[in-house]
Design an enzyme around this catalytic site. Structure first.
Site, PDB file in Angstrom:
ATOM      1  N   ASP A  59     -65.953 -24.269  25.099  1.00  0.00           N
ATOM      2  CA  ASP A  59     -65.626 -25.549  24.473  1.00  0.00           C
ATOM      3  C   ASP A  59     -64.226 -25.470  23.877  1.00  0.00           C
ATOM      4  O   ASP A  59     -63.902 -24.480  23.218  1.00  0.00           O
ATOM      5  CB  ASP A  59     -66.632 -25.822  23.355  1.00  0.00           C
ATOM      6  CG  ASP A  59     -67.122 -27.247  23.376  1.00  0.00           C
ATOM      7  OD1 ASP A  59     -66.883 -27.929  24.366  1.00  0.00           O
ATOM      8  OD2 ASP A  59     -67.750 -27.661  22.389  1.00  0.00           O
ATOM      9  N   ASP A  65     -70.825 -26.460  19.954  1.00  0.00           N
ATOM     10  CA  ASP A  65     -70.991 -26.653  18.516  1.00  0.00           C
ATOM     11  C   ASP A  65     -71.691 -27.951  18.147  1.00  0.00           C
ATOM     12  O   ASP A  65     -71.934 -28.215  16.979  1.00  0.00           O
ATOM     13  CB  ASP A  65     -69.635 -26.605  17.813  1.00  0.00           C
ATOM     14  CG  ASP A  65     -68.660 -27.655  18.341  1.00  0.00           C
ATOM     15  OD1 ASP A  65     -69.058 -28.443  19.222  1.00  0.00           O
ATOM     16  OD2 ASP A  65     -67.499 -27.677  17.880  1.00  0.00           O
ATOM     17  N   ASP A  87     -74.801 -30.260  22.866  1.00  0.00           N
ATOM     18  CA  ASP A  87     -74.560 -29.028  23.628  1.00  0.00           C
ATOM     19  C   ASP A  87     -75.811 -28.159  23.727  1.00  0.00           C
ATOM     20  O   ASP A  87     -75.811 -27.138  24.416  1.00  0.00           O
ATOM     21  CB  ASP A  87     -73.444 -28.194  22.965  1.00  0.00           C
ATOM     22  CG  ASP A  87     -72.092 -28.891  23.030  1.00  0.00           C
ATOM     23  OD1 ASP A  87     -71.861 -29.628  24.006  1.00  0.00           O
ATOM     24  OD2 ASP A  87     -71.284 -28.698  22.104  1.00  0.00           O
TER      25      ASP A  87
END
Length: 739
Positions: free
Chosen positions: A137, A462, A466
């Site tokens: 990410d 986070d 996700d």
């Protein structure tokens, strides 16, 4: 409030249901490899035990036939042969392997905690060692997730972000547009600024505070009648506030390209509202491109004010009505928000690439920002051009369309995923390095696809959305600042939010793999030597030179103590230089197999020399001439002691399993556990030789004989050194020949 669904039917409930599914039956790559080699060892051990028992039984039966009768001693001999065969099976079957794995995992887990890496599941330690794909990410991992407004346009005019050089009417509209259409909170605690909620929204609120505005004065929740939260498809958030039927306002914020489509007018710095022309939009697009090239995240804010009827809504609108009303909006401002790349990001990614890990960035940003980040982190070449369209950067919508999307099936409350077009996915992934403008579903799609290619996949995330990708990855990695749902779905949490910690996790993971290989090299050498010794002894002298109790001591030394010694090796400086192991790679490399064969042949040769010529060499009575095993003999005690000494020194050999590691004593004083166990093993062996007596079937040796045993055992170090030098020399000459 209208409750439309509860529990597992709600959005959070669905995520929670997914991450709480049990996957205990799904073995890790290392577990599959160990199960495979355990099966092979078990088959070999069973065959060897059967052969030894059959051979000894044949000798017993032949003696009975010769004597012409069966007495109690013959029954005792058969029973002894059976016990010995079972002992061989116990020794050969690697029951200490799970202990070695667990010890290595626990040891590594403890060490990783000291380096700010919290491992929730033991399996994640070893799986990280084989990580081949890292889907990372951008926000919060590559960047600091410390959003800050550094550029702003009022309408399409550049403004001073430090001082509000605009009309007071503009300040009021901007304050309301931001404060009423955000849910984050920024406040001061003991002089420190604490932020809660979305970091982009926090940056906008901080911007208002720098202008001296108290956003709480604008955020009147009593007047808010409807809010449509931001979602990854619409890339927009909207809020409807009603003071009274004649005084209402609709606010939207989101990706500039989405917001601009809905705006027909714009607010100027003097407070006037004018129509937006095509030239104005072109001018804004040019600025947005320049901002994106500087890695700035952009967000636009717009509003529409008037009566409820003029806005096109009623007092209780639904989501679709809100969406229809967000046309003919007035553009208020566009912000350029900086999220600095972490100082350690570039170095960490370069290290990951050198270790054989393919790093792919997942981001919701546009391709321009993604390109800039990719170049800053050395994932893209400095001369990379997005317009070349070589699938290095792919938009989420294109990725979903070309791969056929994610196919979701649910059966018996178990959710399974697959890809629509696996062949197209395989073609795309060869070049794909950045997935831009992607949704959480695109992230899950990429994760499922990579695992379908038999890759070991780690995913960072986070956010609550996700959770699915984190759960479905081989290893899910969450930041300390992640949402509770993301942490729940993850296997590893980075306590310092540092990408360098991912490198550290891979280092410890690979070290676990090396420790297991060290243990297997040692154990299989002991197995091979013990089997050959017992088998040849049974055939040649009608009895094994090692008793069941002696074999059990060897088993204890080989399994439990060796596991403690070899499973606690710290990673060295070269552990990251090796490539990640694949799912289908056999755990025993050709080099390790060669070491096992060389050591086994040498040790078997030495022990057989002592077995057959020991009486002449040491001047003692042959063990087979005595009433063995009821009567202890110096001859068989020498066989037993030399066999154990060979294993003790080979245990030192197994600390270093690379060809170029000549010095097997390097770093040995840094591992007190290993030294302690070697001393304990050596001390126990001395005790068993001199005090074992009837229990261990040993006869005390004189000091000279014991020293000779130690010297012979130490020769295994020399054999390994000569073998390594020979192999290196061979490959060097072969390389020179090719040149």
């Amino acid at each position: 409030m209208i409750v439309c669904c509860v529990g597992s039917n709600s959005t959070i409930g669905k995520h929670l249901k997914l991450i709480l599914q049990q996957y205990s039956d799904e073995a890790t790559p290392l577990e599959e490899k160990l199960a495979q080699i355990g099966l092979h060892i078990g088959i070999i051990g069973t065959i060897a035990a059967a052969v030894i028992f059959t051979t000894l039984s044949i000798f017993i039966i032949s003696d009975v036939v010769e004597a012409g009768k069966w007495d109690d001693s013959d029954t005792e001999h058969v029973f002894t042969a059976f016990i010995f065969a079972i002992t061989i099976l116990v020794v050969v079957i690697p029951e200490g392997l799970p202990l070695a794995v667990t010890l290595s995992l626990a040891f590594s887990m403890k060490k990783m905690k000291e380096e700010k890496i919290f491992v929730k599941h033991l399996k994640a330690c070893e799986t990280m060692g084989g990580c081949q794909e890292l889907l990372i990410d951008k926000t919060g991992t590559l960047t600091k997730n410390e959003m800050k407004v550094i550029k702003a346009l009022i309408g399409i005019e550049k403004t001073n972000i430090r001082i509000p050089e605009v009309d007071s009417k503009v300040v009021s509209i901007l304050g309301a547009s931001v404060a009423r259409n955000t849910t984050a909170d920024v406040h001061s605690v003991d002089g420190n600024i604490e932020k809660a909620g979305n970091r982009t929204e926090c940056a906008l609120l901080m911007f208002l505070m720098h202008w001296g505005l108290n956003y709480h004065q604008y955020r009147n929740m009593k007047t808010q009648v409807m809010q449509v939260p931001f979602n990854s498809q619409a890339k927009m958030m909207s809020t409807f506030n009603v003071e009274n039927p004649d005084d209402a306002a609709l606010y939207i914020k989101g990706a500039p390209e989405r917001i601009m489509r809905r705006c027909t007018h714009m607010l100027k710095s003097d407070g006037n509202i004018v129509e937006i022309t095509s030239a104005d939009k072109e001018k804004v697009n040019e600025k947005l491109i320049r901002w994106s090239q500087k890695s700035l995240r952009t967000i636009a804010v717009a509003y529409k004010a008037g009566s409820v009827k003029e806005i096109g809504l009623n007092d209780n609108p639904n989501k679709d009505e809100m969406d229809k009303a967000t046309n003919g909006m007035v553009l208020v401002a566009i912000f350029g928000i900086e999220d600095p790349v972490r100082d350690e990001a570039k170095e960490a990614i370069e290290t990951l690439r050198k270790t054989g890990v393919t790093v792919r960035i997942i981001t919701g940003d546009n391709p321009d920002i993604a390109t800039r980040i990719g170049k800053n982190c050395s994932i893209l070449a400095d001369d990379y051009d997005y317009n070349t369209n070589n699938d290095t950067i792919i938009l989420g919508k294109d990725f979903d369309r070309r791969t056929g999307g994610l196919i979701v099936k649910e059966q018996d409350e178990v959710i399974s995923y697959s890809i629509g077009d696996e062949q197209e996915f395989k073609k795309m992934e060869e070049h794909l390095r950045i997935l831009a403008r992607c949704s959480p579903q695109d992230k899950l799609l990429l994760t499922i696809g990579m695992r379908g290619l038999e890759r070991i996949v780690a995913v960072t995330g986070d956010g609550t959305n996700d959770a699915a990708a984190l759960q479905r990855a081989d290893v899910g990695i969450a930041m300390m600042t992640a949402t509770p749902m993301a942490k729940e779905a993850s296997d590893i949490i980075l306590l310092d939010d540092n990408i360098q910690s991912i490198v550290t996790a891979i280092k410890w993971g690979r070290n676990i793999y090396f420790n297991i290989r060290r243990y297997l090299q040692f154990q299989l050498t002991v197995n091979a030597v013990a089997l050959f010794l017992c088998l040849i002894g049974a055939v040649a002298v009608k009895s094994s030179p090692l008793t069941a109790v002696q074999m059990l001591w060897v088993n204890l030394m080989m399994d439990s103590l060796a596991a403690l010694a070899l499973a606690t090796q710290d990673p060295d400086s070269k552990v990251l230089e090796s490539a990640p192991y694949g799912k289908n790679e056999y755990i025993l490399s050709p080099w390790i197999l060669a070491n096992i064969i060389i050591q086994s042949v040498y040790q078997v040769t030495i022990v057989l020399i002592v077995l057959f010529w020991g009486p002449d060499i040491f001047g003692c009575e042959a063990g087979w001439n005595s009433d063995w095993p009821e009567e202890e003999t110096v001859h068989y005690t020498l066989c037993f002691n030399i066999f154990v000494m060979l294993q003790l020194f080979n245990q030192i050999n197994c600390r270093k399993i690379r060809p170029e590691e000549y010095n097997v004593f390097s770093g040995i004083f840094d591992n007190w556990q290993f030294l302690t166990i070697i001393v304990v093993e050596f001390s126990l062996q001395i005790f068993f030789i001199y005090e074992g007596g009837d229990f261990m079937n040993t006869e005390p040796l004189d000091p000279f004989q014991f020293v000779i045993c130690v010297f012979i055992g130490a020769t295994t170090l020399l054999v390994t050194l000569i073998f390594k030098l020979g192999v290196i020399k061979y490959y060097e000459s072969k390389s020179a020949g090719h040149k």
